[in-house]
Scaffold this motif. Structure first.
Motif, PDB file in Angstrom:
ATOM      1  N   PHE A 176     -78.503  41.343 -51.119  1.00 57.00           N
ATOM      2  CA  PHE A 176     -79.096  40.458 -50.104  1.00 57.00           C
ATOM      3  C   PHE A 176     -80.413  39.915 -50.640  1.00 57.00           C
ATOM      4  N   ARG A 177     -80.486  38.614 -50.782  1.00 49.41           N
ATOM      5  CA  ARG A 177     -81.678  38.023 -51.403  1.00 49.41           C
ATOM      6  C   ARG A 177     -82.470  37.116 -50.471  1.00 49.41           C
ATOM      7  N   GLY A 178     -81.906  36.845 -49.302  1.00 55.00           N
ATOM      8  CA  GLY A 178     -82.636  35.973 -48.397  1.00 55.00           C
ATOM      9  C   GLY A 178     -81.681  35.249 -47.476  1.00 55.00           C
ATOM     10  N   VAL A 179     -82.172  34.188 -46.856  1.00 59.07           N
ATOM     11  CA  VAL A 179     -81.292  33.412 -45.980  1.00 59.07           C
ATOM     12  C   VAL A 179     -81.449  31.918 -46.263  1.00 59.07           C
ATOM     13  N   PHE A 180     -80.393  31.194 -45.964  1.00 56.70           N
ATOM     14  CA  PHE A 180     -80.429  29.738 -46.101  1.00 56.70           C
ATOM     15  C   PHE A 180     -80.629  29.168 -44.703  1.00 56.70           C
ATOM     16  N   ASP A 181     -81.717  28.442 -44.521  1.00 56.20           N
ATOM     17  CA  ASP A 181     -82.018  27.863 -43.217  1.00 56.20           C
ATOM     18  C   ASP A 181     -81.194  26.578 -43.076  1.00 56.20           C
ATOM     19  N   ARG A 182     -80.212  26.591 -42.209  1.00 53.88           N
ATOM     20  CA  ARG A 182     -79.305  25.442 -42.101  1.00 53.88           C
ATOM     21  C   ARG A 182     -79.971  24.227 -41.473  1.00 53.88           C
ATOM     22  N   MET A 183     -81.051  24.428 -40.770  1.00 55.09           N
ATOM     23  CA  MET A 183     -81.722  23.298 -40.125  1.00 55.09           C
ATOM     24  C   MET A 183     -82.559  22.517 -41.144  1.00 55.09           C
ATOM     25  N   THR A 184     -83.295  23.257 -42.000  1.00 57.54           N
ATOM     26  CA  THR A 184     -84.156  22.569 -42.975  1.00 57.54           C
ATOM     27  C   THR A 184     -83.457  22.435 -44.337  1.00 57.54           C
ATOM     28  N   ARG A 185     -82.294  23.051 -44.482  1.00 59.33           N
ATOM     29  CA  ARG A 185     -81.518  23.070 -45.734  1.00 59.33           C
ATOM     30  C   ARG A 185     -82.328  23.705 -46.866  1.00 59.33           C
ATOM     31  N   GLN A 186     -83.092  24.717 -46.536  1.00 60.35           N
ATOM     32  CA  GLN A 186     -83.891  25.399 -47.547  1.00 60.35           C
ATOM     33  C   GLN A 186     -83.465  26.856 -47.640  1.00 60.35           C
ATOM     34  N   ALA A 187     -83.481  27.386 -48.865  1.00 61.04           N
ATOM     35  CA  ALA A 187     -83.212  28.817 -49.042  1.00 61.04           C
ATOM     36  C   ALA A 187     -84.549  29.567 -48.998  1.00 61.04           C
ATOM     37  N   HIS A 188     -84.579  30.665 -48.238  1.00 64.60           N
ATOM     38  CA  HIS A 188     -85.779  31.515 -48.201  1.00 64.60           C
ATOM     39  C   HIS A 188     -85.452  32.768 -48.988  1.00 64.60           C
ATOM     40  N   ALA A 208     -79.885  23.903 -54.583  1.00 65.37           N
ATOM     41  CA  ALA A 208     -79.584  23.465 -55.948  1.00 65.37           C
ATOM     42  C   ALA A 208     -80.595  24.015 -56.952  1.00 65.37           C
ATOM     43  N   ASP A 209     -81.669  24.564 -56.458  1.00 67.56           N
ATOM     44  CA  ASP A 209     -82.739  25.054 -57.342  1.00 67.56           C
ATOM     45  C   ASP A 209     -82.230  26.189 -58.224  1.00 67.56           C
ATOM     46  N   PRO A 210     -82.561  26.176 -59.517  1.00 68.36           N
ATOM     47  CA  PRO A 210     -82.094  27.248 -60.414  1.00 68.36           C
ATOM     48  C   PRO A 210     -82.549  28.632 -59.950  1.00 68.36           C
ATOM     49  N   VAL A 212     -82.466  29.874 -57.007  1.00 66.67           N
ATOM     50  CA  VAL A 212     -81.457  30.437 -56.111  1.00 66.67           C
ATOM     51  C   VAL A 212     -80.282  30.954 -56.937  1.00 66.67           C
ATOM     52  N   ARG A 213     -79.879  30.151 -57.862  1.00 67.78           N
ATOM     53  CA  ARG A 213     -78.749  30.531 -58.717  1.00 67.78           C
ATOM     54  C   ARG A 213     -79.060  31.821 -59.477  1.00 67.78           C
ATOM     55  N   GLU A 214     -80.302  31.905 -59.991  1.00 68.35           N
ATOM     56  CA  GLU A 214     -80.719  33.076 -60.785  1.00 68.35           C
ATOM     57  C   GLU A 214     -80.699  34.371 -59.981  1.00 68.35           C
ATOM     58  N   ARG A 215     -81.078  34.267 -58.722  1.00 68.90           N
ATOM     59  CA  ARG A 215     -81.197  35.490 -57.920  1.00 68.90           C
ATOM     60  C   ARG A 215     -79.854  36.078 -57.499  1.00 68.90           C
ATOM     61  N   LEU A 216     -78.830  35.254 -57.537  1.00 67.61           N
ATOM     62  CA  LEU A 216     -77.523  35.717 -57.051  1.00 67.61           C
ATOM     63  C   LEU A 216     -76.535  35.836 -58.197  1.00 67.61           C
ATOM     64  N   SER A 217     -75.574  36.708 -58.039  1.00 64.93           N
ATOM     65  CA  SER A 217     -74.521  36.781 -59.055  1.00 64.93           C
ATOM     66  C   SER A 217     -73.686  35.507 -58.942  1.00 64.93           C
ATOM     67  N   GLU A 218     -72.921  35.244 -59.968  1.00 67.80           N
ATOM     68  CA  GLU A 218     -72.164  33.992 -59.972  1.00 67.80           C
ATOM     69  C   GLU A 218     -71.205  33.931 -58.779  1.00 67.80           C
ATOM     70  N   GLY A 219     -70.513  35.067 -58.566  1.00 71.59           N
ATOM     71  CA  GLY A 219     -69.531  35.127 -57.474  1.00 71.59           C
ATOM     72  C   GLY A 219     -70.171  34.901 -56.118  1.00 71.59           C
ATOM     73  N   THR A 220     -71.295  35.567 -55.881  1.00 76.07           N
ATOM     74  CA  THR A 220     -71.978  35.441 -54.590  1.00 76.07           C
ATOM     75  C   THR A 220     -72.462  34.008 -54.383  1.00 76.07           C
ATOM     76  N   HIS A 221     -72.966  33.415 -55.465  1.00 73.85           N
ATOM     77  CA  HIS A 221     -73.484  32.057 -55.364  1.00 73.85           C
ATOM     78  C   HIS A 221     -72.360  31.084 -54.999  1.00 73.85           C
ATOM     79  N   ARG A 222     -71.226  31.273 -55.659  1.00 72.65           N
ATOM     80  CA  ARG A 222     -70.091  30.378 -55.398  1.00 72.65           C
ATOM     81  C   ARG A 222     -69.639  30.532 -53.939  1.00 72.65           C
TER      82      ARG A 222
END
Ligand code: G4P
Length: 539
Positions: A176-188, A208-210, A212-222
């Motif tokens: 668990f690395r955070g949450v994606f705010d669907r209203m502002t379209r930002q990852a926290h 799309a920021d690298p 976010v990608r870095e913090r998650l495993s490939e599978g989780t990100h997908r």
């Protein structure tokens, strides 16, 4: 600030949950945001003593805090927040229901590993009946949880409420690395290791920021990208009107213990929960900016053992309260000077000089006030917000120490005034012991415990065999009682207001009674002016 601004900035709510879902932890974190830090520590301390047989007894030991019986008021981001705590009894409790009449919204905490549990369902039912807006917090995302999409489905299928995720978890459990705010379209993105701090350190980035990608495993990100796409296309759309009427629940994910997602919940809640709305009196809505009015939703004796006293809690429904003002007590028609108004925060009491619609005030020592009563500056207003529940448990009350009769009487009278347990006096001369009636058996345990601890009066309770009671319409022919035919084990008694009730040992007795006495009109609840009282919705 004018009265309108004061009312508009108020948010009055309660947190509901199944025990252990994280209500206390979330309350504590909310208080941190309100800078009420010391008390927040004490709230957690309460948990260390959780070995007792009932919440009340635990509370009793933790009297210094008493948050379970009152309200916490704090300021955050320009809002004045009133957070009412619902007592966490496992028992079906009228107390809890009454507290819910005084709020404008609830936050429902769910343990995301367990989903919806029994107590949550019961409390949710009450909120739904009253159309109270419900905000959901899926807690404990730092541990392995159920699939988030499944959790949404569960809200929809079990509770039958549309669920609109306001944010979405980035991974779960150890990932668990955070949450994606669907209203502002930002990852926290959160960082661990900050437990208990004022606010978990957060980095904000676009999906799309690298980073976010870095913090998650490939599978989780997908998977995350897929889930967000599903929600965007097929998920429930946020509709403020639906949320305000309890048709849709905005859902937030996070971890209360780690303070992840708590601020997003609080900010989202404050942005979408409504300020106090007009409440109904005699069929019309009373504007919140009119003269002062409110109703008593709770009475509690001996909140502070240092002062033997009785506090009546009032929810202000309209206008402004000022210290020492006079108001009409709608039930008696008498004018009352409203002195001794207090605001409680844990053990501390503070005199209230002014309060506005949405606030809760405690009147100390006003013995004429009962649960459900209305106080109003404008004559004619009468709120009927307090639902009543027919009792289902009965016990005979004995005083084993006749020498302590006075204390016993005083204790019984005061505790009955709180209204959770009702006292009934049998009519039959051979059955003179008072009968206690309650909705759940735990209430008797609490009654006996408090009688001994607060009044030094022992009591012996004997379970009685009646299964339910019925009220007799007081407008019925007065002569009926003389000729009434009672089935075996059935008795007549008087309630606290002198209305006649009949206690039945089972359904069969009720059928026999109705057959033999067809002209006697019975009701599940007391009658008011010949009409059976009922719950009246706030909206
Ligand atoms: P309640 O008031 O709803 O009954 O629940 P409470 O806040 O007391 O939380 C119950 C337990 O769940 C506590 O653990 C609490 O720390 C834990 N908890 C709350 N939020 C989270 C979370 O986000 N993640 C995890 N993993 N646990 C959480 P406890 O063992 O009773 O106490 P302690 O370990 O805190 O001493």
């Amino acid at each position: 600030m004018g009265i309108r601004e004061e009312i508009q900035r108020r948010r009055t709510f309660a947190i509901i949950s199944h025990p252990d879902a994280g209500k206390t932890t979330l309350t504590e974190k909310f208080l941190l945001y309100g800078h009420a830090v010391q008390l927040a520590g004490s709230v957690t301390a309460r948990k260390n003593q959780r070995q007792s047989t009932s919440d009340w007894m635990e509370l009793e030991r933790k009297r210094g805090i008493s948050i379970s019986s009152t309200v916490l008021q704090f300021d955050y981001d320009g809002f004045r927040i009133n957070l009412l705590d619902t007592p966490g009894h496992q028992d079906f409790s009228e107390d809890t229901y009454r507290v819910l009449t005084a709020v404008d919204a609830v936050v429902m905490v769910i343990d995301a590993a367990k989903g919806i549990e029994t107590q949550t369902r019961k409390l949710f039912e009450v909120c739904r009946r009253r159309h109270i807006p419900i905000f959901t917090f899926m807690n404990k995302l730092d541990r392995p949880t159920k699939d988030p999409l499944e959790l949404l489905d569960e809200l929809e299928s079990v509770l039958k409420i549309e669920a609109c995720p306001m944010n979405w978890p980035l991974g779960n459990g150890f990932e668990f690395r955070g949450v994606f705010d669907r209203m502002t379209r930002q990852a926290h993105l959160f960082e661990y290791g900050s437990s208990g701090s004022y606010r978990a350190p957060v980095e904000i980035a676009s999906l799309a920021d690298p980073l976010v990608r870095e913090r998650l495993s490939e599978g989780t990100h997908r998977r995350l990208l897929e889930e967000i796409e599903i929600l965007d296309h097929a998920g429930t759309r946020f509709d403020p009107e639906g949320a305000a009427t309890g048709k849709i629940t905005p859902v937030f994910f996070g971890s209360a213990r780690n303070n992840f997602g708590v601020q997003l919940l609080l900010d989202g809640f404050l942005a979408h929960a409504e300020p106090p709305q007009p409440r109904k009196s005699n069929g019309s809505f009373i504007p919140v900016e009119s003269g002062f009015s409110g109703f008593i939703f709770k009475i509690q004796a001996n909140m502070d053992p240092r002062h033997r006293d009785r506090i009546a809690f009032l929810r202000v429904c309209s206008g402004k309260f000022t210290r020492d003002m006079t108001a009409v007590h709608a039930q008696s028609g008498k004018e009352i000077r409203l002195s001794n108004a207090a605001k409680m925060f844990g053990r501390d009491r503070e005199t209230v000089d002014e309060a506005y619609a949405g606030d809760i005030i405690g009147f100390v020592g006003q013995s004429s006030l009962s649960i459900g009563d209305t106080l109003t500056e404008t004559p004619g207003i009468m709120y009927r917000e307090i639902p009543r529940f027919p009792p289902e448990c009965f016990a005979l009350l004995f005083n084993p120490n006749p020498s302590k009769f006075k204390r016993f009487r005083e204790g019984v009278d005061q505790l009955l005034q709180e209204g959770v347990v009702q006292g009934l006096q049998p009519r039959n001369a051979s059955q003179q012991v008072p009968v206690l009636a309650a909705v759940g058996p735990l209430q008797f345990e609490v009654f006996q415990y408090r009688l001994e601890n607060e009044y030094g009066a022992e009591a012996r309770l004997e379970q009685a065999e009646w299964k339910f009671l019925r009220w007799v319409n007081p407008q019925a022919d007065r002569a009926w009682a003389a000729s009434v035919v009672l089935p075996t084990g059935t008795i007549l008694a008087d309630d606290a207001r002198g209305q006649t009730v009949i206690l039945f040992p089972g359904d069969w007795a009720l059928s026999v009674f109705s057959e033999k006495n067809p002209s006697i009109l019975l009701g599940d609840l007391p009658f008011e002016n010949g009409i059976e009282s009922e719950e009246v919705s706030a909206r």
